[in-house]
Design a protein around this motif. Structure first.
Motif, PDB file in Angstrom:
ATOM      1  N   ALA A  37      26.427  50.921  82.865  1.00 60.20           N
ATOM      2  CA  ALA A  37      27.236  51.947  82.194  1.00 60.20           C
ATOM      3  C   ALA A  37      28.275  51.307  81.268  1.00 60.20           C
ATOM      4  O   ALA A  37      28.502  51.788  80.150  1.00 60.20           O
ATOM      5  N   VAL A  38      28.904  50.223  81.717  1.00 60.21           N
ATOM      6  CA  VAL A  38      29.927  49.552  80.902  1.00 60.21           C
ATOM      7  C   VAL A  38      29.280  48.808  79.738  1.00 60.21           C
ATOM      8  O   VAL A  38      29.783  48.839  78.604  1.00 60.21           O
ATOM      9  N   VAL A  39      28.157  48.124  80.001  1.00 59.89           N
ATOM     10  CA  VAL A  39      27.466  47.402  78.928  1.00 59.89           C
ATOM     11  C   VAL A  39      26.959  48.368  77.863  1.00 59.89           C
ATOM     12  O   VAL A  39      27.074  48.103  76.658  1.00 59.89           O
ATOM     13  N   ALA A  40      26.398  49.496  78.288  1.00 60.37           N
ATOM     14  CA  ALA A  40      25.916  50.493  77.328  1.00 60.37           C
ATOM     15  C   ALA A  40      27.069  51.027  76.481  1.00 60.37           C
ATOM     16  O   ALA A  40      26.928  51.219  75.266  1.00 60.37           O
ATOM     17  N   ALA A  41      28.217  51.266  77.115  1.00 62.04           N
ATOM     18  CA  ALA A  41      29.401  51.739  76.378  1.00 62.04           C
ATOM     19  C   ALA A  41      29.821  50.720  75.329  1.00 62.04           C
ATOM     20  O   ALA A  41      30.216  51.086  74.203  1.00 62.04           O
ATOM     21  N   TRP A  42      29.761  49.450  75.675  1.00 59.23           N
ATOM     22  CA  TRP A  42      30.103  48.386  74.726  1.00 59.23           C
ATOM     23  C   TRP A  42      29.187  48.437  73.509  1.00 59.23           C
ATOM     24  O   TRP A  42      29.647  48.354  72.362  1.00 59.23           O
ATOM     25  N   MET A  43      27.887  48.593  73.732  1.00 61.01           N
ATOM     26  CA  MET A  43      26.941  48.630  72.626  1.00 61.01           C
ATOM     27  C   MET A  43      27.176  49.855  71.732  1.00 61.01           C
ATOM     28  O   MET A  43      27.148  49.754  70.502  1.00 61.01           O
ATOM     29  N   ALA A 103      29.967  51.414  71.320  1.00 58.62           N
ATOM     30  CA  ALA A 103      31.236  51.190  70.619  1.00 58.62           C
ATOM     31  C   ALA A 103      31.054  50.213  69.466  1.00 58.62           C
ATOM     32  O   ALA A 103      31.650  50.380  68.395  1.00 58.62           O
ATOM     33  N   GLU A 104      30.232  49.186  69.673  1.00 57.25           N
ATOM     34  CA  GLU A 104      29.981  48.217  68.610  1.00 57.25           C
ATOM     35  C   GLU A 104      29.247  48.859  67.443  1.00 57.25           C
ATOM     36  O   GLU A 104      29.514  48.546  66.277  1.00 57.25           O
ATOM     37  N   GLN A 105      28.328  49.765  67.717  1.00 57.29           N
ATOM     38  CA  GLN A 105      27.616  50.485  66.656  1.00 57.29           C
ATOM     39  C   GLN A 105      28.592  51.288  65.812  1.00 57.29           C
ATOM     40  O   GLN A 105      28.487  51.318  64.586  1.00 57.29           O
ATOM     41  N   ARG A 106      29.549  51.914  66.466  1.00 56.66           N
ATOM     42  CA  ARG A 106      30.538  52.717  65.739  1.00 56.66           C
ATOM     43  C   ARG A 106      31.499  51.833  64.955  1.00 56.66           C
ATOM     44  O   ARG A 106      31.944  52.203  63.874  1.00 56.66           O
ATOM     45  N   ARG A 107      31.787  50.655  65.499  1.00 53.58           N
ATOM     46  CA  ARG A 107      32.732  49.749  64.829  1.00 53.58           C
ATOM     47  C   ARG A 107      32.128  49.126  63.591  1.00 53.58           C
ATOM     48  O   ARG A 107      32.806  48.931  62.577  1.00 53.58           O
ATOM     49  N   PRO A 164      23.356  46.504  65.651  1.00 54.86           N
ATOM     50  CA  PRO A 164      22.520  47.661  66.052  1.00 54.86           C
ATOM     51  C   PRO A 164      22.776  48.047  67.513  1.00 54.86           C
ATOM     52  O   PRO A 164      21.881  47.955  68.362  1.00 54.86           O
ATOM     53  N   GLY A 165      23.990  48.476  67.785  1.00 57.96           N
ATOM     54  CA  GLY A 165      24.387  48.767  69.160  1.00 57.96           C
ATOM     55  C   GLY A 165      23.538  49.830  69.818  1.00 57.96           C
ATOM     56  O   GLY A 165      23.163  49.703  70.988  1.00 57.96           O
ATOM     57  N   ASN A 166      23.224  50.896  69.066  1.00 59.17           N
ATOM     58  CA  ASN A 166      22.418  51.972  69.644  1.00 59.17           C
ATOM     59  C   ASN A 166      21.032  51.474  70.062  1.00 59.17           C
ATOM     60  O   ASN A 166      20.541  51.807  71.142  1.00 59.17           O
ATOM     61  N   LEU A 167      20.413  50.679  69.208  1.00 57.41           N
ATOM     62  CA  LEU A 167      19.077  50.165  69.516  1.00 57.41           C
ATOM     63  C   LEU A 167      19.109  49.195  70.699  1.00 57.41           C
ATOM     64  O   LEU A 167      18.215  49.210  71.548  1.00 57.41           O
ATOM     65  N   ILE A 168      20.148  48.372  70.758  1.00 52.02           N
ATOM     66  CA  ILE A 168      20.282  47.448  71.885  1.00 52.02           C
ATOM     67  C   ILE A 168      20.472  48.237  73.174  1.00 52.02           C
ATOM     68  O   ILE A 168      19.875  47.929  74.211  1.00 52.02           O
ATOM     69  N   ILE A 207      19.463  51.291  73.785  1.00 50.91           N
ATOM     70  CA  ILE A 207      18.186  51.935  74.119  1.00 50.91           C
ATOM     71  C   ILE A 207      17.242  50.930  74.778  1.00 50.91           C
ATOM     72  O   ILE A 207      16.558  51.245  75.766  1.00 50.91           O
ATOM     73  N   ALA A 208      17.213  49.697  74.250  1.00 47.19           N
ATOM     74  CA  ALA A 208      16.345  48.669  74.825  1.00 47.19           C
ATOM     75  C   ALA A 208      16.773  48.327  76.255  1.00 47.19           C
ATOM     76  O   ALA A 208      15.922  48.191  77.153  1.00 47.19           O
ATOM     77  N   LEU A 209      18.079  48.192  76.480  1.00 45.36           N
ATOM     78  CA  LEU A 209      18.582  47.901  77.831  1.00 45.36           C
ATOM     79  C   LEU A 209      18.298  49.066  78.775  1.00 45.36           C
ATOM     80  O   LEU A 209      17.959  48.859  79.945  1.00 45.36           O
ATOM     81  N   PHE A 210      18.437  50.283  78.261  1.00 47.08           N
ATOM     82  CA  PHE A 210      18.147  51.474  79.050  1.00 47.08           C
ATOM     83  C   PHE A 210      16.678  51.487  79.484  1.00 47.08           C
ATOM     84  O   PHE A 210      16.363  51.734  80.652  1.00 47.08           O
ATOM     85  N   ALA A 211      15.781  51.188  78.551  1.00 48.87           N
ATOM     86  CA  ALA A 211      14.350  51.145  78.879  1.00 48.87           C
ATOM     87  C   ALA A 211      14.073  50.055  79.913  1.00 48.87           C
ATOM     88  O   ALA A 211      13.251  50.249  80.827  1.00 48.87           O
ATOM     89  N   PHE A 212      14.761  48.930  79.787  1.00 52.73           N
ATOM     90  CA  PHE A 212      14.598  47.828  80.738  1.00 52.73           C
ATOM     91  C   PHE A 212      15.014  48.255  82.145  1.00 52.73           C
ATOM     92  O   PHE A 212      14.293  48.020  83.127  1.00 52.73           O
ATOM     93  N   VAL A 213      16.164  48.912  82.253  1.00 55.85           N
ATOM     94  CA  VAL A 213      16.693  49.323  83.562  1.00 55.85           C
ATOM     95  C   VAL A 213      15.797  50.359  84.223  1.00 55.85           C
ATOM     96  O   VAL A 213      15.452  50.247  85.403  1.00 55.85           O
ATOM     97  N   ILE A 214      15.411  51.388  83.482  1.00 59.57           N
ATOM     98  CA  ILE A 214      14.600  52.437  84.111  1.00 59.57           C
ATOM     99  C   ILE A 214      13.202  51.926  84.456  1.00 59.57           C
ATOM    100  O   ILE A 214      12.580  52.411  85.405  1.00 59.57           O
ATOM    101  N   THR A 215      12.709  50.939  83.704  1.00 59.00           N
ATOM    102  CA  THR A 215      11.423  50.336  84.058  1.00 59.00           C
ATOM    103  C   THR A 215      11.517  49.641  85.412  1.00 59.00           C
ATOM    104  O   THR A 215      10.636  49.783  86.266  1.00 59.00           O
ATOM    105  N   LEU A 216      12.603  48.886  85.621  1.00 60.60           N
ATOM    106  CA  LEU A 216      12.810  48.222  86.911  1.00 60.60           C
ATOM    107  C   LEU A 216      12.901  49.247  88.037  1.00 60.60           C
ATOM    108  O   LEU A 216      12.324  49.061  89.111  1.00 60.60           O
ATOM    109  N   LEU A 217      13.628  50.339  87.781  1.00 57.12           N
ATOM    110  CA  LEU A 217      13.803  51.355  88.816  1.00 57.12           C
ATOM    111  C   LEU A 217      12.489  52.048  89.158  1.00 57.12           C
ATOM    112  O   LEU A 217      12.203  52.319  90.326  1.00 57.12           O
TER     113      LEU A 217
END
Length: 374
Positions: A132-138, A140-144, A149-153, A155-165
């Motif tokens: 949750a914190v890492v996603a928020a950082w990405m 925020a970086e996209q907005r800054r 490419p914070g949003n894409l990063i 999304i990639a991390l999100f796909a990685f996490v849910i795949t593991l789950l």
């Protein structure tokens, strides 16, 4: 007796005057109630498993002071160090989650745990708040800056996490991670076309989970048609609330804990309802609501976008976990093995919640400045 004045510039003194003390009090009450409830619910479970009556009690009371120290230590951090801690935790617990798939024992058809001596660790419990914190950082970086490419990063991390789950599999936790991440993405300014796309993907994914995972289909079917049988724990839980009434049958006098296999973990709220009644149950619900609503109210004055998104994600996760556990106990949603924050027994759950709450308290501290991380 040590007292802190507003002129105190020590680390602890500064922490005392900037941390949200009302949230600290609410968390402290939940921790104390958790100790009482484990003391009330777990001896019957231990006896059923041919263990010493206070087996779970001793372990929980060993975890509690360590969790409190952990909350305090992490809450001393600046937002910058919270971010660094989350990145390290995310990487470390991602590796441990992968390890569960390779060497973790199979329990009820799932590989979610690692065994370290007498301690069983569920890495995904720690992965949730870190992500949750890492996603928020990405976000925020996209907005800054559009150069990152914070949003894409994210999304990639999100796909990685849910795949593991899903490989474990843990569909319930996947839904929690999805809900938290989507809430953060929405707050970050998710385009409306993406909102529609994610809603469609969510509906398709829910249908796929129902079709691909027999245990998910079974739980949904039993929830939709309780008369079909297989709802033993839910039925006992509902009986516990009816027996307890408004004021309960008294501490230690309940019977549901002798019938429910998960009375000290997933169904501890039912034990609370039987022994302490509806009034105390409502107080517990109010404490969870207070922590979440107060947390969001403090974010209204926050200038740093990363802090807003990270704290919002942690608050959503904390509140959602409580809602799911209580909803399952009250037969308001299908069964899902999820602990009640700070009240249920469990080392992984307790320490993961300590990580979450420590980071939340650190992020919500009052800081002077224009929103820069310090």
């Amino acid at each position: 007796m040590t007292t802190f004045t507003r002129l105190d510039r020590s680390v602890v003194g500064s922490w005392w005057w900037t941390v949200d003390r009302w949230t600290l009090v609410a968390v402290g009450v939940l921790v104390l109630m958790g100790g009482v409830m484990v003391l009330a619910a777990s001896p019957a479970i231990a006896a059923r498993l041919n263990l010493d009556s206070f087996h779970f009690v001793r372990r929980q009371f060993m975890y509690l002071p360590m969790a409190v120290i952990m909350i305090f230590a992490i809450s001393l951090l600046s937002p910058l160090w919270v971010r660094r801690l989350a990145v390290v935790s995310f990487g470390f617990f991602s590796l441990l989650t992968i390890a569960t798939l390779l060497v973790g024992p199979e329990v009820k058809g799932a590989h979610r745990w690692l065994q370290f001596g007498s301690f069983t660790l569920q890495p995904t419990e720690f992965l949730k708040p870190s992500f949750a914190v890492v996603a928020a950082w990405m976000f925020a970086e996209q907005r800054r800056s559009d150069e990152i490419p914070g949003n894409l990063i994210s999304i990639a991390l999100f796909a990685f996490v849910i795949t593991l789950l899903l490989l474990q599999p843990d569909v319930g936790m996947t839904l929690v991670v999805c809900a938290v991440w989507f809430a953060q993405f929405f707050l970050a300014g998710l385009p409306i076309i993406w909102v529609v796309m994610f809603v469609v993907v969510g509906i398709v994914s829910a249908a796929a989970a129902y079709s691909l995972f027999p245990h998910v289909a079974s739980r949904v079917d039993r929830f939709m048609d309780p008369s079909g049988g297989g709802n033993y724990q839910i039925e006992r839980a509902m009986e516990a609330f009816q027996t307890g009434g408004f004021f309960g049958v008294g501490p230690g006098d309940g019977s549901v804990k002798r019938q429910l296999p998960d009375a000290h973990t997933d169904f501890i709220f039912a034990v609370l309802g039987e022994e302490f009644g509806v009034v105390v149950c409502l107080i517990v619900v109010a404490l969870f609501a207070f922590i979440v609503l107060r947390g969001f109210s403090r974010l209204l004055e926050e200038k740093n976008f990363f802090v807003v998104l990270a704290a919002a994600g942690l608050l959503t996760q904390f509140g959602l976990q409580a809602v799911i556990n209580i909803g399952v106990n009250l037969r308001l949603m299908p069964t899902k093995g999820m602990t009640l924050p700070f009240i249920s027994y469990g080392g992984s759950s307790m320490f993961a919640l300590a990580l979450l709450m420590g980071m939340l308290l650190a992020l919500s501290r009052r800081r002077a400045g224009t929103g820069e991380l310090k």
